[in-house]
Motif scaffolding. Sequence first.
Motif, PDB file in Angstrom:
ATOM      1  N   LYS A 150       0.833  -1.207   0.000  1.00  0.00           N
ATOM      2  CA  LYS A 150       0.000   0.000   0.000  1.00  0.00           C
ATOM      3  C   LYS A 150       0.866   1.255   0.000  1.00  0.00           C
ATOM      4  O   LYS A 150       0.475   2.283  -0.565  1.00  0.00           O
ATOM      5  CB  LYS A 150      -0.968   0.005   1.183  1.00  0.00           C
ATOM      6  N   GLU A 151       2.051   1.169   0.605  1.00  0.00           N
ATOM      7  CA  GLU A 151       2.957   2.318   0.591  1.00  0.00           C
ATOM      8  C   GLU A 151       3.474   2.594  -0.824  1.00  0.00           C
ATOM      9  O   GLU A 151       3.571   3.749  -1.249  1.00  0.00           O
ATOM     10  CB  GLU A 151       4.126   2.083   1.538  1.00  0.00           C
ATOM     11  N   LEU A 152       3.789   1.518  -1.551  1.00  0.00           N
ATOM     12  CA  LEU A 152       4.229   1.685  -2.929  1.00  0.00           C
ATOM     13  C   LEU A 152       3.117   2.277  -3.773  1.00  0.00           C
ATOM     14  O   LEU A 152       3.351   3.188  -4.573  1.00  0.00           O
ATOM     15  CB  LEU A 152       4.665   0.338  -3.509  1.00  0.00           C
ATOM     16  N   PHE A 153       1.911   1.763  -3.589  1.00  0.00           N
ATOM     17  CA  PHE A 153       0.787   2.284  -4.364  1.00  0.00           C
ATOM     18  C   PHE A 153       0.585   3.770  -4.075  1.00  0.00           C
ATOM     19  O   PHE A 153       0.412   4.579  -4.985  1.00  0.00           O
ATOM     20  CB  PHE A 153      -0.496   1.512  -4.037  1.00  0.00           C
ATOM     21  N   ALA A 154       0.627   4.149  -2.802  1.00  0.00           N
ATOM     22  CA  ALA A 154       0.440   5.550  -2.423  1.00  0.00           C
ATOM     23  C   ALA A 154       1.509   6.443  -3.033  1.00  0.00           C
ATOM     24  O   ALA A 154       1.261   7.615  -3.336  1.00  0.00           O
ATOM     25  CB  ALA A 154       0.433   5.685  -0.901  1.00  0.00           C
ATOM     26  N   SER A 155       2.689   5.888  -3.240  1.00  0.00           N
ATOM     27  CA  SER A 155       3.783   6.680  -3.810  1.00  0.00           C
ATOM     28  C   SER A 155       3.538   7.030  -5.275  1.00  0.00           C
ATOM     29  O   SER A 155       4.214   7.902  -5.828  1.00  0.00           O
ATOM     30  CB  SER A 155       5.108   5.935  -3.670  1.00  0.00           C
ATOM     31  N   ARG A 156       2.579   6.361  -5.924  1.00  0.00           N
ATOM     32  CA  ARG A 156       2.271   6.645  -7.326  1.00  0.00           C
ATOM     33  C   ARG A 156       1.080   7.599  -7.468  1.00  0.00           C
ATOM     34  O   ARG A 156       0.690   7.928  -8.593  1.00  0.00           O
ATOM     35  CB  ARG A 156       1.965   5.337  -8.070  1.00  0.00           C
ATOM     36  N   LEU A 157       0.513   8.041  -6.358  1.00  0.00           N
ATOM     37  CA  LEU A 157      -0.616   8.962  -6.406  1.00  0.00           C
ATOM     38  C   LEU A 157      -0.129  10.398  -6.504  1.00  0.00           C
ATOM     39  O   LEU A 157       1.031  10.705  -6.237  1.00  0.00           O
ATOM     40  CB  LEU A 157      -1.480   8.793  -5.152  1.00  0.00           C
ATOM     41  N   TYR A 158      -1.019  11.298  -6.898  1.00  0.00           N
ATOM     42  CA  TYR A 158      -0.660  12.719  -7.017  1.00  0.00           C
ATOM     43  C   TYR A 158      -0.182  13.283  -5.685  1.00  0.00           C
ATOM     44  O   TYR A 158       0.581  14.254  -5.639  1.00  0.00           O
ATOM     45  CB  TYR A 158      -1.851  13.562  -7.461  1.00  0.00           C
ATOM     46  N   THR A 159      -0.660  12.698  -4.591  1.00  0.00           N
ATOM     47  CA  THR A 159      -0.391  13.218  -3.247  1.00  0.00           C
ATOM     48  C   THR A 159       0.770  12.501  -2.563  1.00  0.00           C
ATOM     49  O   THR A 159       0.847  12.483  -1.331  1.00  0.00           O
ATOM     50  CB  THR A 159      -1.653  13.060  -2.381  1.00  0.00           C
ATOM     51  N   SER A 160       1.668  11.917  -3.336  1.00  0.00           N
ATOM     52  CA  SER A 160       2.722  11.074  -2.767  1.00  0.00           C
ATOM     53  C   SER A 160       3.586  11.796  -1.738  1.00  0.00           C
ATOM     54  O   SER A 160       4.125  11.159  -0.834  1.00  0.00           O
ATOM     55  CB  SER A 160       3.611  10.528  -3.884  1.00  0.00           C
ATOM     56  N   ASP A 161       3.716  13.115  -1.860  1.00  0.00           N
ATOM     57  CA  ASP A 161       4.557  13.870  -0.928  1.00  0.00           C
ATOM     58  C   ASP A 161       3.743  14.576   0.151  1.00  0.00           C
ATOM     59  O   ASP A 161       4.261  15.470   0.833  1.00  0.00           O
ATOM     60  CB  ASP A 161       5.395  14.901  -1.695  1.00  0.00           C
ATOM     61  N   MET A 162       2.485  14.193   0.305  1.00  0.00           N
ATOM     62  CA  MET A 162       1.610  14.854   1.273  1.00  0.00           C
ATOM     63  C   MET A 162       1.068  13.839   2.273  1.00  0.00           C
ATOM     64  O   MET A 162       0.900  12.671   1.948  1.00  0.00           O
ATOM     65  CB  MET A 162       0.417  15.503   0.555  1.00  0.00           C
ATOM     66  N   PRO A 163       0.747  14.293   3.479  1.00  0.00           N
ATOM     67  CA  PRO A 163       0.108  13.392   4.445  1.00  0.00           C
ATOM     68  C   PRO A 163      -1.353  13.164   4.055  1.00  0.00           C
ATOM     69  O   PRO A 163      -1.967  14.007   3.388  1.00  0.00           O
ATOM     70  CB  PRO A 163       0.210  14.155   5.763  1.00  0.00           C
ATOM     71  N   ASP A 164      -1.915  12.032   4.454  1.00  0.00           N
ATOM     72  CA  ASP A 164      -3.337  11.802   4.233  1.00  0.00           C
ATOM     73  C   ASP A 164      -4.152  12.779   5.076  1.00  0.00           C
ATOM     74  O   ASP A 164      -3.738  13.153   6.179  1.00  0.00           O
ATOM     75  CB  ASP A 164      -3.716  10.366   4.613  1.00  0.00           C
ATOM     76  N   PRO A 165      -5.310  13.185   4.601  1.00  0.00           N
ATOM     77  CA  PRO A 165      -6.128  14.134   5.374  1.00  0.00           C
ATOM     78  C   PRO A 165      -6.620  13.529   6.683  1.00  0.00           C
ATOM     79  O   PRO A 165      -7.030  12.364   6.726  1.00  0.00           O
ATOM     80  CB  PRO A 165      -7.314  14.430   4.439  1.00  0.00           C
TER      81      PRO A 165
END
Length: 222
Positions: A150-165
């Motif tokens: 899930k960390e790898l997947f999150a790294s491919r999102l537009y928000t990869s350098d931002m914390p989740d809301p």
Amino acid sequence: MDGNGRWAKARGLPRRDGHRAGAESVRECVEACKQIGIKYLTLYAFSSENWNRPPAEVSALMTLLERFLDQKAEEMMKQNVRLLAIGHTERLPEKTRNKLRKAMERTAGNTSMTLVLALSYGSREEITEAARSIAKDAAAGTLDPDSITKELFASRLYTSDMPDPDLLIRTSGELRISNFLLWQISYSEIVIFKKYWPDFHQSDLFEAVEEYSRRHRRFGAL
């Protein structure tokens, strides 16, 4: 930020007047977040579905965005606010796109707070693109499918350098997510306001944060 058009209609005004009034709520919201030390504020300003609205309304929204960028760039510099954008911003008109790029470049070094504008944004598109990116790497042999996390997947999102809301605020009483940050808000607390966005003021944001502070976040645990 929902309800600009309905706010205007209830007052016998054109929809563009509702969007103008909504821009004032944006200003109040940013200032309120700055006051209480919130580091990231993401505003769903224009969805990928919004392109289906009447051309005149889309044009008015782009003009309003340009005006916001012209008027607020200097203020963001004074308040040490960084501006970012997520979404298919290449679909924006060239003039709008250039103003956005210049504002982001100008504020890139600011550190007090990050204001993120979701523009031409759709979360399903974002997730699909992330999956496609990972699939291409796996097909090319540069990524072992068993290493996908899930960390790898999150790294491919537009928000990869931002914390989740931590907190999602929705106005106008609508009880749906509307294709916004579907992956990122998995464990976000949600606060709904029945009032339309132009009637959302600093006191409402403080109320939402106070409500958030009373909740116990378990993240799936007991």
